[in-house]
Each structure stands twice: as C-alpha cells, then as structure tokens.
Design a protein around this motif. Structure first.
Motif, PDB file in Angstrom:
ATOM      1  N   ASP A 111      30.032  36.679  38.478  1.00 16.47           N
ATOM      2  CA  ASP A 111      29.794  37.979  39.090  1.00 16.47           C
ATOM      3  C   ASP A 111      29.959  37.844  40.603  1.00 16.47           C
ATOM      4  OD1 ASP A 111      28.718  40.302  40.207  1.00 16.47           O
ATOM      5  OD2 ASP A 111      27.161  40.487  38.678  1.00 16.47           O
ATOM      6  N   LYS A 112      31.019  38.448  41.141  1.00 13.56           N
ATOM      7  CA  LYS A 112      31.313  38.289  42.565  1.00 13.56           C
ATOM      8  C   LYS A 112      30.235  38.891  43.461  1.00 13.56           C
ATOM      9  CE  LYS A 112      36.378  37.855  42.347  1.00 13.56           C
ATOM     10  NZ  LYS A 112      36.507  37.659  40.911  1.00 13.56           N
ATOM     11  N   ARG A 116      27.840  36.336  45.878  1.00 16.93           N
ATOM     12  CA  ARG A 116      27.759  36.627  47.311  1.00 16.93           C
ATOM     13  C   ARG A 116      26.311  36.753  47.774  1.00 16.93           C
ATOM     14  NH1 ARG A 116      32.512  37.451  45.912  1.00 16.93           N
ATOM     15  NH2 ARG A 116      34.284  37.782  47.315  1.00 16.93           N
ATOM     16  N   LYS A 152      36.924  44.803  44.858  1.00 19.03           N
ATOM     17  CA  LYS A 152      37.168  43.710  43.920  1.00 19.03           C
ATOM     18  C   LYS A 152      36.389  43.922  42.624  1.00 19.03           C
ATOM     19  CE  LYS A 152      37.792  40.043  47.385  1.00 19.03           C
ATOM     20  NZ  LYS A 152      37.340  38.693  47.806  1.00 19.03           N
ATOM     21  N   ARG A 154      34.083  42.696  39.778  1.00 27.60           N
ATOM     22  CA  ARG A 154      33.052  41.668  39.880  1.00 27.60           C
ATOM     23  C   ARG A 154      33.279  40.495  38.929  1.00 27.60           C
ATOM     24  NH1 ARG A 154      27.448  45.072  39.932  1.00 27.60           N
ATOM     25  NH2 ARG A 154      26.646  43.024  39.291  1.00 27.60           N
ATOM     26  N   SER A 155      34.086  40.674  37.882  1.00 22.30           N
ATOM     27  CA  SER A 155      34.194  39.600  36.901  1.00 22.30           C
ATOM     28  C   SER A 155      35.619  39.241  36.503  1.00 22.30           C
ATOM     29  CB  SER A 155      33.397  39.946  35.643  1.00 22.30           C
ATOM     30  OG  SER A 155      33.915  41.123  35.043  1.00 22.30           O
ATOM     31  N   GLU A 188      34.169  44.692  49.990  1.00 22.85           N
ATOM     32  CA  GLU A 188      34.027  43.598  50.949  1.00 22.85           C
ATOM     33  C   GLU A 188      34.943  43.817  52.139  1.00 22.85           C
ATOM     34  OE1 GLU A 188      33.695  39.139  49.864  1.00 22.85           O
ATOM     35  OE2 GLU A 188      35.831  39.495  50.185  1.00 22.85           O
ATOM     36  N   THR A 264      35.989  26.288  44.173  1.00 25.19           N
ATOM     37  CA  THR A 264      35.367  27.188  45.141  1.00 25.19           C
ATOM     38  C   THR A 264      36.345  27.506  46.265  1.00 25.19           C
ATOM     39  OG1 THR A 264      33.207  26.218  44.650  1.00 25.19           O
ATOM     40  CG2 THR A 264      33.393  27.509  46.672  1.00 25.19           C
ATOM     41  N   GLU A 279      34.474  32.828  46.763  1.00 26.36           N
ATOM     42  CA  GLU A 279      34.038  32.855  45.365  1.00 26.36           C
ATOM     43  C   GLU A 279      34.045  31.460  44.794  1.00 26.36           C
ATOM     44  OE1 GLU A 279      37.817  34.017  42.719  1.00 26.36           O
ATOM     45  OE2 GLU A 279      37.316  35.559  44.190  1.00 26.36           O
TER      46      GLU A 279
END
Length: 398
Positions: A111-112, A116, A152, A154-155, A188, A264, A279
């Motif tokens: 989950d972005k 975060r 974006k 989220r997944s 974002e 990452t 992310e």
C-alpha cells in the motif's frame, strides 16, 4: 520443511530450484493459464492450480482450497514470488497461522499510502503526499504544495496507472472517472530527479546482502513515454552508494522485514540533492534485476532468498563471499517477434533476453566507466535495431 510458493505470474524458477536443493518439499500454487509454462517441475513436489477469474484470484476460495490441501500437508513456510501475491500469502499465513509477514505488515510493502506514512513516521524523507479521500483536504494539499503532482494507485506495481497532474483543475475529472475507486489512490508531489533502487536480502532484521543501482531514465518515463530501459550499479564507495545503503537500512527497520528480500526505490531530487523514499516491495526486483545483480556480485538474489526461507527458525544464514564488479542491463520492446541478438557478441555481454517482442542484454565489467560506455553504445544500437513502443497499461493483467 514444506514450503508453499505462490505465483500468479511465471517467475521465480531459481527460488524453487534452490529451495528444493536446500531440502524443502516445494509446493507451487499458480494460475491455470500458467500450467504449460516452463516451471522447474523436477524441483516441485506438487502443483496446485487456481482458476482464472479475471483480475485476481478469489481470496476466500483460495483460503478454502489451500486449507483443504493443508489437511494432509503441514506447511511451514508460505512465500509470495510476485508483488501481486504478497497479500495472498499474508492472508494464508494469518488463516493457517504460519510464521511470516501477516496482513498488517504486508500493507507497508503493498500500500503506497501506508508505506509513505510509515516511512515519514520513522523520520525517512518522503515527497509530500495526501490520501485521496477527503476532497477539502485534497484541495488544501494542492494549494499548499507546489505542483506538478502524480496520482498513483496504492497497490499497483512499477509505474502502472500513474497519472501526472500539472494543474489542480486536472485532478477532479480524473477522480470523477475513478468513482468509488478514487480512495485506492494517493496524490504525491512530483519531484524531478534520478531514480535509484537498492536490492537486498535480510536475515533476522539485518541486511546481509545489498547492492545499490540506478535507473537510466525513471521507470515512469520509460513506461509512459517510451525508451530503452537501463539500470546499473552505482559506483562503489561513492557518496550516493554510502548514503543509499544507510537509507535502505532505515527502510528495512521501519517496515519490519525480518527475513526475505526487498526492492526499494529512492529519488535524488534535482532541486536539493536529497534522497527521498518512493516505495518498497518484499520481493526480488523485476525486469531481470536479479540477473544483473548476479553479474556484479556472483550471487543470485532468488537463490539467496530460498536459502533464507529454508533456514530453521533457530538457524543461521550468511551469504557466500561476493566479488565487487559492475554490471548493467538494457531492455527494449522490439518490433520483431523474436529479435536477433546474434550481432551482439562482445565478451562483456553475459546474458541475453529470450522473450517475444523484447530485446535485452546484461553487460559486466571491472569498472563503472567501462560498463557505462557499453550501455550507452548498445542503447544507441537498440534504437536502430529493435526499438518500438506501446501505450502503458493502467494495471497489471493476469
């Protein structure tokens, strides 16, 4: 050890082979349409196939199916081989009470928005962001934050589904189109910069193997605007490498990964030179990054991951000795169905891609400058010999 590997895409063959070599009974759960792929069936004790309902497996049916199998097989490990399988594996671990990452910690890797918030709470620099829930707060965020911005999912994985927004008025029609799906996104601030990725293995919460890499062009640009994808080692001992190793360790500790692998991504902003977290994922990086990393250090991240998973809870693991070389990869969509790479025969080339409508290769060398020169030269040739482009998909298809 009985190990269940989940794969809704065809990948992870070295993991399956190494797990079997380490003495595990390897079981594979995959999709029916992947039945005829070149899985290493010699290393797999038994394979189970889920029907293909379209977007994703039905989680409830998957839990019932695996629970039925678990009547006769006592699974000690459940491993997700792809980003889109991480939630599936977590749901099964929770239901069957198998050790490993559960539902809550999984959100930090899928989950972005959650990742975060977690990174920011742990003092890691992130670009300014806002949940896509309350419209008044969204309006305030765009008034207080310099644009442009990116919307974006989220997944989703990689750069799929990302929309760039240059003016606040552009956001609202997009949200209208998304309807009830809009809360599954995060907004974002877009930071121009260079994108890096750290690929590592973790054992008992310690980073035991890692390499710092940089993308030639940002993946978002390559996916949405076209171009030849490249990635390569950052120069050993450079300020960027030292800084990113330290930032990566912070992320590992913040997200709570205890055993496994992580991919990452960070951005080094052109404006201030700061590294910002973008992310992370609890998987081996895609686009044959494992093969590129192996060319530079001698170890395959898939295989090291299998060794980690097969280590008993009270056991120990340490990677074999590595060497400090350099490598880089370039990949392009190709206008030919099966591109002919026979003209690329220099000794620096250690791997070639064999995939429909794709051309790709990995180069290896003892110096950063030499690998860079080879990547530049081959990229120019790829544009002449193979390059084509397609519109990027909004989401992954199974």
């Amino acid at each position: 050890m009985n190990l269940l590997a989940i794969a809704s895409y065809f990948k992870g063959e070295p993991f399956l082979e190494e797990a079997q070599r380490q003495g595990a009974n390897v079981y594979l759960l995959t999709s029916e349409h992947l039945r005829d792929e070149a899985w290493p069936y010699h290393a797999i004790t038994e394979t189970f196939y889920m029907p293909d309902p379209g977007d994703a497996w039905n989680e409830a049916d998957m839990i019932k199916a695996v629970s039925y199998v678990a009547r006769r097989i006592d699974f000690q490990r459940i491993v997700a081989l792809d980003d889109f399988d991480v939630e599936k594996a977590a749901a099964l671990r929770e239901h069957l009470r198998v050790p490993g990452m559960g539902d809550t910690r999984t959100r930090y890797f899928r989950d972005k928005l959650a990742m975060r918030e977690r990174a920011q709470d742990c003092g890691i620099a992130v670009p300014a962001f806002s949940p896509v829930v309350n419209h008044s707060k969204l309006h305030q965020f765009m008034q207080e934050t310099e644009g442009p911005w990116v919307l974006k999912p989220r997944s989703q994985a990689s750069a799929m589904g990302i929309k760039k927004i240059n003016h606040p008025d552009e956001l609202w029609p997009l949200l209208e189109q998304l309807g009830d799906e809009q809360s599954f996104h995060v907004l974002e601030r877009f930071l121009p910069g260079d994108i890096y990725h750290v690929d590592c293995a973790i054992f008992d919460s310690e980073v035991v193997l890692s390499r710092v890499h940089k993308y030639g062009d940002p993946p978002m640009k390559t996916m949405h605007e076209g171009g030849v994808f490249t990635s390569f080692n950052v120069e050993k001992g450079s300020p960027d490498e030292v800084a990113l190793q330290a930032e990566n360790l912070k992320v590992v500790q913040a997200m709570g990964q205890r055993r496994g692998v992580m991919h990452t991504e960070f951005i080094k902003a052109h404006a201030d030179g700061t590294f910002y977290f973008l992310e992370t994922a609890a998987r081996v990086g895609g686009a044959n990054i494992a093969e590129m990393m192996e060319a530079s250090c001698g170890l395959n991240l898939w295989r090291e991951w299998a060794k980690i998973e097969c280590t008993p809870d009270d056991g120990s693991y340490a990677p074999d000795e590595t060497y400090e070389g350099y490598s880089g990869i370039l990949v392009s969509l190709a206008r030919q169905e099966w591109p002919d790479l026979s003209g690329y025969s220099d000794p620096e080339i250690v791997w070639k891609m064999n995939k429909r409508h794709h051309a790709g290769l990995i180069v290896k060398g003892d110096s950063f400058d030499h690998v860079q020169q080879r990547l530049d030269a081959y990229s120019r040739r790829f544009y002449d010999d193979f390059y084509t482009r397609l519109d990027a998909p909004d989401k992954a298809t199974y």
